[in-house]
Design an enzyme around this catalytic site. Sequence first.
Site, short mmCIF file in Angstrom:
data_model
loop_
_atom_site.label_atom_id
_atom_site.label_comp_id
_atom_site.label_asym_id
_atom_site.label_seq_id
_atom_site.Cartn_x
_atom_site.Cartn_y
_atom_site.Cartn_z
N HIS A 237 62.09 50.08 77.07
CA HIS A 237 62.61 50.72 75.85
C HIS A 237 61.56 51.60 75.16
CE1 HIS A 237 66.14 48.05 76.08
NE2 HIS A 237 65.32 47.05 76.23
O1 RIB Z 1 65.41 46.57 71.48
C1 RIB Z 1 64.18 46.88 72.07
C2 RIB Z 1 63.07 46.79 71.08
O2 RIB Z 1 62.95 45.46 70.64
C3 RIB Z 1 61.70 47.16 71.68
O3 RIB Z 1 60.92 47.78 70.69
C4 RIB Z 1 61.12 45.83 72.07
O4 RIB Z 1 59.69 45.82 71.98
C5 RIB Z 1 61.70 44.90 71.04
O5 RIB Z 1 60.86 44.92 69.92
#
Ligand code: RIB
Length: 313
Positions: A237
């Site tokens: 992500h």
């Molecule tokens: O949904 C993904 C996010 O949530 C990313 O930033 C991951 O590190 C978690 O914090």
Amino acid sequence: MRRIIIDCDPGHDDAIAILLALAHPDKFKIEGITTVGGNHNVDKITDNLLKLLTLVDKDIKVAKGAKSPLVCPLVTGEEAHGGTGMDGHNLSDIKFKPIAKGAVEFMKDIITEASEKITLIAIGPLTNIAMLFSTFPEVKEKVELISLMGGGINEGNKTAAAEFNIYVDPEAAKIVFDSGIPIVMSGLDVTNKAQMYYTEFKRLKGKGKVSAFVNDLLDFYSIFSRKFGYDKGSALHDPCAIAYLLNPDIFTAKKYHIDIETTGTVTRGMTVADRRKLPEGRLNANVLLDLDREAFVNMIFNALDILDTECNS
Ligand code: RIB
Ligand code: CA
């Protein structure tokens, strides 16, 4: 050269995003890295960041930020990231310390003193950034862009409606999305497609200590990924927020007006995209929707090759 501040909650994917930025000193001048409670409490998050910076021997200013969201208690991402917030590796050395200043004062000073505009990279809950804009609103005119990982206009992951970073602090997200500063939003629409396939993990082996570290992280993170239906690979992500700035051409995007649901019971933390035809000035976020996955994964492997070579020299 883009001058950036990274606000993060490492976090397996935060760590990979930070490594991606560190591999490109020709593109990014990292003025500092600030930490925020999210994947775990801010003390563990900060330790994780210091261990990462020790691994690659990068003495970058680190400022510790908010322990908890603006209104509600902290909800951590322990189910995905483990009891340390970044389980799976065996790093223990920490050779750097956070600066004495807190994250908000540090960001204010950097932005105020900079001769040019600063880009904020936000890859955790938006508490620090919201506090910055609320406490020192004058800095907003010196922020060029916010490239953030958060939200999703068609899906959630913490709830049916909300993505984790926004869900943890919707009030902060509303302040940021209402700030008037241009936003590039790497939401789940694109980040769930930004997967490193399990079959590609083998490319991390036998390279160097940074690739070995990332392999350890992804071995752990893939347990969660498979459990929650990522059958082919782990979604990276946070690196999307950096990768877009390195090569926007590998992404497709569309501008929307995004508002944040702060009062819903089922929908609290939802990033609501207004799909009606609106004046250009109302469109507060460039929302990433798709990417060239192979080009993205190759950017990650290229960055790790650079850091492996640097650390082995
Ligand atoms: O949904 C993904 C996010 O949530 C990313 O930033 C991951 O590190 C978690 O914090
Ligand atoms: Ca994160």
